[in-house]
Scaffold this active site. Structure first.
Site, PDB file in Angstrom:
ATOM      1  N   CYS A 321     -43.475 -30.359   1.880  1.00 38.17           N
ATOM      2  CA  CYS A 321     -42.116 -30.867   1.682  1.00 38.17           C
ATOM      3  C   CYS A 321     -41.278 -30.811   2.959  1.00 38.17           C
ATOM      4  O   CYS A 321     -40.265 -31.499   3.070  1.00 38.17           O
ATOM      5  CB  CYS A 321     -41.400 -30.089   0.576  1.00 38.17           C
ATOM      6  SG  CYS A 321     -41.354 -28.298   0.840  1.00 38.17           S
ATOM      7  N   ASP A 622       9.850   4.293  20.728  1.00 36.93           N
ATOM      8  CA  ASP A 622       9.197   3.264  19.914  1.00 36.93           C
ATOM      9  C   ASP A 622       9.208   1.917  20.619  1.00 36.93           C
ATOM     10  O   ASP A 622       8.205   1.189  20.636  1.00 36.93           O
ATOM     11  CB  ASP A 622       9.897   3.149  18.564  1.00 36.93           C
ATOM     12  CG  ASP A 622       9.591   4.320  17.646  1.00 36.93           C
ATOM     13  OD1 ASP A 622       8.706   5.124  17.989  1.00 36.93           O
ATOM     14  OD2 ASP A 622      10.232   4.427  16.586  1.00 36.93           O
TER      15      ASP A 622
END
Length: 951
Positions: A321, A622
């Site tokens: 196949c 921060d």
């Protein structure tokens, strides 16, 4: 009239003109209806040449007459069903016994069966050709040899019994168990090799196999199965471990596949059979239809390409196949390729011959079973054409593709279609369209220069096949282990979802076992990370900064009040002394925003520092951390960094290690945030009014300078709020699910220092140096604790309260911490966070430990926790912090807004990054109740710790 390659109407042939674009098939869907190959063959007589008229005439006559009514298949007779039932029961019993065999026993049976099959490869090949009248004996010998020797060699050391993998350190085992009884469907095209292959896989995996042969290949299939079975039994296997249906038919096949005794179907056959397997109600492994195109580009080795295609297409008369069905050639080398095909024995059909072949390839829209696996002389006779002696392959040059061009379909015999493409891109489009028309998912081939990466990448990214072969004959290459040892050998080729199958690789033993994963509880590797250098003691600023000698440019981040008070000058004087050029950014605001960070970043990018110094409270530190990150990694996405994670080691968004451009130094001038030693930063998105706690160990500073002389004159309110913020850090990190022996000692030390010295620092200010010093150290110590153990829901709620109502962070924590202690202090929480080292709810006991450490009294854990809450509230009272949010607001309008926004505040707090480490995993309703309690009235007097979640 549409020219879509996949929607052609019969008799209307879209034509690819040289120089025009070939329409590309849709990327998904658009496949033609599956064609029946083996089932059609089952209902047909063996190939017989026509006596008078050529096959083409018969085919035309058949298409011109009305179709005969479809006959219903007779049901399976009762005696056949009874026989099948008995056979399956015996197979089950054999499999149950075989499932107890050891790996050594199984491997000996596997070897014996493989050797027996290999020894019989020639007589079995002769029997298959004689019975089916398909293929070539010598090639079937090779397939039988492959199915026995190659399969055994590949899997002889593969573990398929009991424990197949084990990682004792990781606490994981993989245990293999057989699936049970397997129904094996065998095609007429490969009757003996497929039977051998499936039987060997079943034996290797301790499964029973019941084979259902194709009616036209029953004798040879059963002979192959019997040889394997007898050898296995002689080696010790149960007698019925391999069996077969003696009188196969399609109804019997369907009854077998639907039988409740069957655990798995291994289907090799036509599309209808595979569909029947998948619709049986049992797990199935099947193969899809093939329509393999071979593309030859202008850089290919033409001799090798043509020879490989001829080798593949002539192998067993093309019944595999995976074999090539079409050749697509780039126009630049088309004539050369054509000449090479002729040289190698191909015959190019003229127009009249092509018409006859087209008519003989299909019968009633289906592949003519009489051509499958036939030789060139037999095909020429069937088609009514004459070809030169020695012809190996018939080639029809075509332009159309689809239902109107029979040669563009899977033909399973030595016939090829050949397309000419003006460019390589067009050739790829044609190949892709051929695949989607009739072979989606199966196999495709490209012949090109191995170094032509651009062509290979375009081909592999366009075609929808699970096997893409480069410079390899398709028949031999697709089955594996011949032209590439890394492709597993198999005679059952999965096609993935493109081919409507459940596997996208070559089927092997791994598909025929159930794998049990046995996992033992393991505590993952833990960590303790702080800045490499932490300097402390009064007056350490100068000595610490001298550690920067050798740096060239320092960027200082601070806020306007500190700048005006001359704090930045304390740093710049030292930098001047050690010859470091500097620039000061003093525009950081409380709760720094993205706009503030971008402003500082623009100055950093222009100044190009090799050291960044953050000086101030939490806000400057921060802000500086995020500026540092964006400076080092400008591609960083803020939304990615803000993305929530369950485990910081497994977060979706990764941040690379920082410090390649600049060193980060943090100098706290307040006592509370601990930001100088943490991997955290809190940033406000002013567009949304949202405050985001960001976390990644890449944000950990390289140096922290904790000098008490910088905090002697902090205002009383900042002393109180910062001190209780630090206390909250210590309390939450102590009971966190991530707390360890390394962090709890720090938490305890910080708590002791704060209870002892915070009231003095608040009351006496700069007149009590010792108190100021100890509170400053406590803030940093608590920071090191929560940098590694993380926080909890007090901070989750405080972040949202602060962002929504502009309550200072420390004050927001103070309003909530006692309520959180009460909430966490339970031995039967409705929900508990998942973390392997947190074995059972223990927060109440840990709080009680703190009460004992502080000598607060109490006998039971409950009494001690109540004493701890009373001590926290007393400390707040000593530093003049109101007991409720309502008193903090002191504004009825804010109270009303707060109540109105409780649902949103609770939901946002639930989604906060800090929530996951809380020992009692909260419900949103719980958070709402805590926020309500903290607003309405003082927590004291408290008589009970009970807090029931409404699940």
């Amino acid at each position: 009239m549409s020219t879509n390659l996949l929607s052609c109407k019969r008799g209307v042939a879209p034509v690819f003109k040289p120089g025009t674009a070939v329409p590309l098939a849709p990327r998904f869907g658009g496949r033609r209806a599956p064609r029946i190959v083996c089932e059609a063959a089952a209902a047909s007589p063996a190939p017989v040449a026509p006596k008078s008229e050529p096959a083409v005439v018969a085919a035309q006559a058949a298409s011109a007459t009305p179709a005969a009514p479809v006959k219903e298949r007779p049901p399976v007779a009762d005696d056949q069903l009874a026989l099948l039932k008995t056979q399956l029961k015996r197979a089950q019993e054999a499999q149950h016994k075989y499932a107890t065999f050891s790996q050594a026993q199984v491997d000996e049976i596997f070897r014996s069966a493989a050797e027996a099959a290999n020894a019989a490869r020639i007589p079995l090949a002769k029997m298959a050709v004689e019975e089916t009248r398909m293929g070539v004996v010598e090639d079937k010998v090779v397939k039988n040899h492959f199915a026995s020797e190659f399969i055994y060699n590949k899997y002889k050391h593969t573990k398929t019994c009991g424990i197949i993998e084990e990682d004792q350190a990781g606490g994981i085992q993989k245990v293999a168990e057989p699936v049970g009884v397997i129904a094996g469907i065998v095609p007429t095209t490969n009757p003996t090799s497929t039977a051998i292959f499936k039987a060997l896989l079943a034996l290797k995996t301790r499964n029973a196999l019941v084979l259902c042969p194709h009616p036209r290949a029953a004798k040879s299939t059963i002979a192959a199965a019997k040889i394997v079975r007898d050898a296995a039994v002689a080696a010790g296997a149960p007698h019925d471990i391999i069996s077969w249906v003696e009188t196969p038919s399609l109804p019997v096949s369907q009854a077998l596949m639907q039988a409740p005794e069957v655990s798995l179907i291994l289907a090799t056959g036509g599309p209808a059979m595979v569909r029947a397997a998948y619709s049986s109600g049992h797990p199935s492994l099947g193969v899809g239809a093939g329509n393999t195109p071979a593309l030859i580009d202008e850089t290919a080795d033409i001799k090798m390409a043509v020879s490989s295609i001829m080798l593949s297409k002539t192998f067993d008369n093309g019944v595999i196949c995976a074999s090539e069905q079409s050749v697509v050639v780039v126009g630049k080398v088309y004539d050369e390729v054509r000449a090479e095909f002729i040289r190698r024995g191909a015959y190019f059909l003229n127009e009249e011959e092509k018409a006859k072949v087209r008519a003989g390839v299909l019968i009633d829209g289906r592949l003519n079973p009489n051509i499958v696996g036939q030789s060139i002389p037999k095909l020429a006779e069937l088609f009514g054409i004459k070809v030169p002696q020695g012809t190996r392959v018939l080639i029809g040059e075509v332009e159309a593709l689809g239902d109107s061009e029979p040669l563009s379909q899977e033909k399973l015999c030595p016939i090829l279609a050949m397309y000419k493409a003006p460019t390589y891109e067009h050739a790829v489009h044609i190949a892709h369209s051929l695949i989607m028309y009739g072979g989606a998912g199966h196999t495709s081939v490209l012949y090109t220069n191995p170094l032509n990466k651009a062509h290979i990448e375009l081909f592999e990214s366009t075609v929808k096949t699970v096997r893409i072969l480069i410079n390899t004959p398709a028949s031999q290459g697709a089955i594996g282990d011949l032209y590439n040892f890394h492709l597993d050998p198999s005679l059952t080729l999965g096609c993935g979802t493109w081919g409507s199958t459940s596997v996208s690789n070559n089927v092997g033993p791994q598909h025929l076992i159930n794998i049990k994963t046995v996992t033992s509880r393991r505590e993952n590797m833990l960590w303790f990370r702080v800045p490499p250098k932490i300097y402390f003691k009064g007056g350490c600023l100068e000595l610490a900064l001298r550690d920067l000698i050798g740096k060239k440019r320092a960027f200082i981040v601070t806020d306007k009040p500190l700048f005006d008070l001359g704090y930045a000058d304390k740093v710049t004087r030292i930098l001047d002394d050690i010859n470091i050029h500097h620039q000061v950014f003093y525009h950081v605001t409380p709760d720094p925003t993205l706009a503030c960070i971008n402003a500082g970043l623009s100055e950093i990018l222009e100044f190009k520092p090799d050291v960044i110094i953050a000086m101030g409270g939490g806000s400057p530190m921060d802000a500086a951390k995020i500026m540092w990150l964006m400076y080092e990694c400008p591609e960083t996405r803020f939304d990615g960094l803000a993305m929530r994670f369950m485990d910081i080691r497994k977060r979706v968004y990764e941040v690379p290690e920082l410090g390649k451009k600049a060193t980060m130094v943090c100098i706290p001038t307040t006592s509370g945030t601990g930001s100088e030693v943490t991997p955290f930063s809190v940033v406000t998105d002013e567009r949304l009014g949202a405050k985001y706690p960001l976390a990644d160990y890449a944000l950990t500073p390289n140096m922290a300078i904790v000098d008490p002389q910088l905090v002697l004159n902090i205002p009383k309110k900042l002393t109180a709020w910062g001190g209780v913020d630090a206390l909250t850090h210590a309390l939450e990190s102590y009971v966190s699910i991530c707390a360890t022996e390394y962090t709890r000692g720090l938490s305890r030390e910080a708590i002791q220092l704060l209870f002892k010295y915070l009231p003095r620092a608040y009351s006496n200010g700069s007149n009590d140096y010792e108190a100021r010093e100890k509170v400053h150290y406590a803030a940093t110590i608590a920071g090191m604790a929560f940098a590694n153990a993380f926080l909890g829901i007090c901070h989750s709620m405080a972040h949202k309260l602060g962002a929504a109502f502009h309550v200072p962070h420390g004050l927001a924590n103070a309003a909530l911490i006692s309520h959180v202690i009460r909430y966490n202090a339970t031995d039967m929480p409705a929900k508990q966070a998942a973390f392997p080292q947190y074995q059972y709810p223990n927060a109440k006991h840990h709080y009680a430990e703190l009460a004992t450490m502080l000598s607060l009294g109490g006998t039971t854990d409950d009494e001690k926790v109540i004493k701890l809450i009373e001590a926290v509230e007393d400390l707040k009272k000593k530093v003049d912090i109101p007991p409720t949010i309502k008193e903090i607001f002191n504004d009825p309008a804010k109270d009303e807004e707060y109540i109105h926004r409780l649902d949103a505040l609770a939901e946002d707090a639930f989604d906060d990054q800090c929530t996951g480490a809380n020992p009692r995993y909260p419900l949103i309703a719980d958070l709402k109740q805590i926020l309500l309690d903290a607003h309405q009235g003082p927590i004291l007097p408290i008589k009970s710790l009970e807090f029931y979640s409404k699940v």
